[in-house]
Design an enzyme around this catalytic site. Structure first.
Site, PDB file in Angstrom:
ATOM      1  N   CYS A  79       1.289  -1.234  -0.084  1.00 11.22           N
ATOM      2  CA  CYS A  79       0.253  -0.120   0.410  1.00 11.22           C
ATOM      3  C   CYS A  79       0.927   1.452  -0.271  1.00 11.22           C
ATOM      4  CB  CYS A  79      -0.647   0.303   1.294  1.00 11.22           C
ATOM      5  SG  CYS A  79      -2.550   0.781   0.847  1.00 11.22           S
ATOM      6  N   HIS A 167      -4.028  -5.199   0.771  1.00 17.42           N
ATOM      7  CA  HIS A 167      -3.077  -5.575   2.600  1.00 17.42           C
ATOM      8  C   HIS A 167      -3.281  -7.119   2.426  1.00 17.42           C
ATOM      9  CE1 HIS A 167      -2.639  -2.027   4.092  1.00 17.42           C
ATOM     10  NE2 HIS A 167      -3.878  -1.267   3.113  1.00 17.42           N
ATOM     11  N   GLU A 169      -2.074  -9.020   4.140  1.00 14.26           N
ATOM     12  CA  GLU A 169      -1.998  -9.314   5.880  1.00 14.26           C
ATOM     13  C   GLU A 169      -3.788  -9.795   6.447  1.00 14.26           C
ATOM     14  OE1 GLU A 169      -1.760  -5.110   6.023  1.00 14.26           O
ATOM     15  OE2 GLU A 169      -1.052  -6.738   4.865  1.00 14.26           O
TER      16      GLU A 169
END
Length: 509
Positions: A79, A167, A169
């Protein structure tokens, strides 16, 4: 030496989540604020640049020095990290013309790119950015796009450098773990040797070498962190560790004796100290929660210090510090603001002229439990809910009195034991009863009552940073409410807290 991945933190709310995901695939990683980034050594196999609430176009945005990293060791920008690579090396980032928040799909993927091995086009990703990449620099190649974002992912030709505008994660990115595996295992070559067993073996060996024959004292709280720290040290130095378990009168009903007996039964060298009156005398009539915390902290230091002096030639104070404590002590822009006073050993090392040893300072909470399981600690300790250091003092709102504390202890005991009896305890991350400083009208038999109200609080969470209220069965809540009102004299009303964190906190004070 332990191979590792380093994460540069630019202030993203997801930075710790990146670390947790990497550790879940048995690869060790560390988080550093971008201003305090260490010179990578031979053990650093790769670097990840986190997201950020800042824009790369801002004058005061975080700008790291990547001269010792980029093109030398594998690098992944996430990002903001991806946008920084573009903006800083000849491309262009501008405000997005459309909202780029939430779910999206990579409709186009370069399947030959090592970052996207075993990832199929159409995979869902999670976007969270107000800016977007509008032009990539020379030498950059786009490797993934969504319907609205052409440069959803890129690679720098001739380098092990990648960037992604989503993202990986977060759970909403369906193949996020695989993407992180592709980076840390496939590209960085990490061997996945970070396990609870390896941590225990390495840590015990290091403690033996570091402490040798020195004596260590540790303040036990009965919680998971201090317990696991104690048993790690016990395995390393045996009887040279003395644990001090202080009863401040603010633990749960009968908890001090239960926990103390379990410690002694496991062979731990522990001293139990009954200091209830010292704490409760000082707290009598005190209403302000911060004042309560300061009193508890001050009295604890006095009691602990007096008991520790009975152990001759002590050189070390052990603490159950865990990795989130370490990370939060140095934020991206400096030390974090103090939200509320710490409760236990603040000031002890200086007061007692002791060096500090923190055997768990590299672990997240869930990793602490895994290490405890490897050490053979019983579920009674490992599965205990988190419990605040000031104990029931901050769950008794308003003026502290012994009478109110007894009411709270009895109600809390009914709730906690009820959760266990009905098989609900392990599905709840933390549970509590809060005694409110208000009274309400009730009817018992033919008489009107004017008695106390309590709140039942139960939440689900992973690490306490965020939490949702537990959707406990109505029938169960009804049974607990009836039992508390019928058995605990002084309570005539029970309510249930359905607030999540954020915006509310888990505790009320």
């Amino acid at each position: 030496m332990q191979e590792k991945i380093l994460i540069l933190d630019f202030g993203s709310q997801y930075t710790q989540l990146i670390a947790r995901r990497i550790r879940e695939i048995n690869v060790y990683c560390e988080i550093y604020p971008y201003k305090h980034f260490p010179v990578p050594d031979v053990n650093v196999k790769g670097v990840i640049l986190s997201g950020s609430p800042s824009s790369v176009r801002d004058k005061n945005a975080p700008f790291p020095d990547l001269s010792m990293i980029k093109g030398i060791i594998p690098l992944l920008g996430v990002c903001y990290g991806a946008q920084y690579l573009v903006q800083n090396f000849g491309g262009e980032v501008k405000p997005s013309g459309i909202r780029e928040y939430g779910r999206a799909n990579l409709v186009s993927i370069n399947s030959n790119d090592p970052l996207f091995m075993d990832i199929k086009p159409g995979t869902q990703v999670w976007m969270s950015h107000a800016d977007t990449i509008v032009m990539i620099p020379a030498g950059f190649e786009i490797t993934g796009s969504t319907a609205d974002v052409e440069a959803g992912a890129f690679h720098i030709k001739g380098e092990d450098t990648w960037g992604i505008q989503f993202h990986p994660e977060v759970y909403h990115t369906t193949d996020g773990t695989q993407i992180l595996k592709n980076f840390v295992i496939g590209i960085c070559g990490c061997s996945q040797n970070w396990t609870p067993d390896s941590f225990v073996g390495t840590t015990v060996d290091n403690l033996k070498e570091h402490l040798r024959n020195d004596k260590v004292i540790l303040g036990l709280s009965g919680g998971v962190d201090s317990s696991v720290a104690a048993f790690l040290l016990h395995r390393a130095i045996g009887k040279n560790l003395t644990c001090i378990f202080v009863d401040n009168g603010l633990l749960r009903k009968n908890e001090f004796n239960k926990v103390l007996d379990s410690y002694l039964g496991l062979g731990l060298n522990v001293v139990g100290v009954d200091a209830c009156d010292r704490f409760l005398d000082q707290l009598e009539g005190v209403s302000d929660p911060e004042t309560k915390r300061k009193i508890i902290g001050r009295v604890f230091i006095d009691v602990f210090n007096a008991e520790a002096k009975k152990v001759k030639d002590v050189k070390w104070l052990a603490q159950g510090t865990i990795y989130p404590d370490v990370i939060e002590s140095v934020s991206v822009n400096g030390p974090s603001a103090t939200i509320k006073s710490h409760h236990n050993v603040g000031g002890l090392p200086e007061k007692m002229h002791l060096k500090v040893v923190e055997p768990l300072r590299l672990l997240f909470k869930d990793e602490v439990r895994k290490v405890g399981h490897t050490l053979g600690l019983p579920d009674f300790i490992l599965k205990r809910h988190p419990f605040p250091g000031p104990g029931l003092a901050i769950r008794l709102l308003g003026k502290m009195t012994r009478e109110k504390l007894e009411i709270l202890k009895n109600a809390d005991d009914i709730f906690i034991e009820g959760l266990k009896r009905h098989g609900l305890y392990d599905s709840v991350w933390q549970a509590a009863v809060i005694l409110l400083p208000v009274q309400s009208v009730g009817v018992m038999g033919d008489e009107r009552t004017y008695e106390n109200a309590v709140v039942l609080r139960a939440v689900t969470s992973t690490d306490g940073m965020t939490a949702d209220w537990s959707h406990l069965p109505y029938d169960f809540l009804g049974l607990i409410s009836n039992e508390i009102i019928n058995k605990v004299k002084g309570i005539n009303r029970v309510v249930y807290d359905i607030s999540s964190k954020p915006p509310s906190t888990i505790e009320w004070e």
